[in-house]
Design a protein around this motif. Structure first.
Motif, short mmCIF file in Angstrom:
data_model
loop_
_atom_site.label_atom_id
_atom_site.label_comp_id
_atom_site.label_asym_id
_atom_site.label_seq_id
_atom_site.Cartn_x
_atom_site.Cartn_y
_atom_site.Cartn_z
N ARG B 9 0.83 -1.20 0.00
CA ARG B 9 0.00 0.00 0.00
C ARG B 9 0.86 1.25 0.00
NH1 ARG B 9 -5.30 -0.05 1.37
NH2 ARG B 9 -5.17 2.00 0.41
N LEU B 90 -1.99 2.57 -9.60
CA LEU B 90 -3.18 1.73 -9.58
C LEU B 90 -3.10 0.67 -10.67
CD1 LEU B 90 -5.81 4.55 -9.13
CD2 LEU B 90 -5.46 2.71 -7.52
N GLN B 103 -13.36 -1.98 -15.77
CA GLN B 103 -12.10 -2.42 -15.20
C GLN B 103 -12.25 -2.49 -13.68
OE1 GLN B 103 -8.72 -0.13 -16.55
NE2 GLN B 103 -9.29 -0.34 -18.70
N TYR B 104 -11.60 -3.48 -13.09
CA TYR B 104 -11.60 -3.66 -11.64
C TYR B 104 -10.24 -3.20 -11.12
CZ TYR B 104 -15.60 -6.66 -12.65
OH TYR B 104 -16.81 -7.14 -13.08
N PHE B 105 -10.27 -2.35 -10.12
CA PHE B 105 -9.03 -1.75 -9.63
C PHE B 105 -8.54 -2.37 -8.33
CE2 PHE B 105 -8.08 1.87 -12.32
CZ PHE B 105 -9.26 2.02 -13.04
N GLY B 106 -7.23 -2.38 -8.19
CA GLY B 106 -6.62 -2.73 -6.92
C GLY B 106 -6.62 -1.51 -6.00
N PRO B 107 -6.17 -1.69 -4.74
CA PRO B 107 -6.23 -0.61 -3.75
C PRO B 107 -5.20 0.49 -3.96
CG PRO B 107 -5.21 -2.53 -2.81
CD PRO B 107 -5.67 -2.94 -4.16
#
Lengths: 112, 114
Positions: B9, B90, B103-107
């Motif tokens: 992160r 991202l 689209q699917y995003f990561g944190p």
């Protein structure tokens, strides 16, 4: 060059207000326009719009696309503090595979 | 539920270091993307990949490279980190089944280069 322009860039409203966020675009071979909401983490998908004039709705949020005038609006009615976020508009065209071209975002702050 | 995870992160690196940012998706998606997000500039596409070992440059590939050895993993590499690469990174993935462009995003990984 493809362009996606969002306005306003930032907005402060009171709880209960209705807001309209704008997204205009100039892209070749347009396929779809997408809206995302981003709080302090990953953007989350709201809507995908492909056809003109058909409103998409989810609770207090709604969106519509005008392919003749090349813009979309995102409406939020009866705003709540939890609506505070960056709202991202993105456009897909057939030139770039499945890549999206994002606008700069609208930062919305809803105050109690 | 689609899950996109990113290895860190928060990351702090020194100028000149080689930096690896990892992204993993668990839905057998074909297309994966790396963006960076900066205040006032929005999300800008660095690289994307539509299949294993395939990659395409996005709008701002300079100073970056990518690797996709396995379908679920897409790595972003900063060969020699510089302070102007301080940003939020991202990763996103997409099944590639037209007509969906969702689209699917990561944190996200917040990288600071000092």
């Amino acid at each position: 060059e493809d362009k996606v322009v969002q306005s306003p860039l930032s907005l402060v409203v009171h709880e209960g207000d209705t807001v309209t966020l704008n997204c205009s675009y100039e892209v070749t071979n347009f396929r779809s326009l997408l809206w995302y909401k981003q709080e302090k983490k990953a953007p989350t998908f709201l809507f995908m719009l492909t056809s003109s004039g058909i409103e998409k709705k989810s609770g207090r949020l709604s969106s519509i696309l005008d392919k003749k005038e090349l813009f979309s609006i995102l409406n939020i009615t009866a705003t709540q503090t939890g609506d505070s976020a960056i709202y991202l508009c993105a456009v897909a065209n057939s030139n770039s595979g499945y890549a999206l071209n994002f606008g700069k975002g609208t930062s919305l702050l809803v105050t109690p | 539920d689609v899950k996109v995870t990113q290895s860190s992160r928060y990351l702090v690196k020194r100028t000149g270091e080689k930096v690896f940012l990892e992204c993993v998706q668990d839905m057998d998606h074909e297309n994966m993307f790396w963006y960076r997000q900066d205040p006032g500039l929005g999300l800008r596409l660095i690289y994307f990949s539509y299949d294993v070992k395939m990659k395409e440059k996005g709008d701002i590939p300079e100073g970056y490279s990518v690797s996709r050895e396995k379908k679920e993993r897409f790595s972003l590499i900063l060969e020699s980190a510089s302070t102007n690469q301080t940003s939020m990174y991202l990763c996103a993935s997409l099944a590639g089944a037209y007509p969906s462009y969702e689209q699917y995003f990561g944190p996200g990984t917040r990288l600071t280069v000092t």
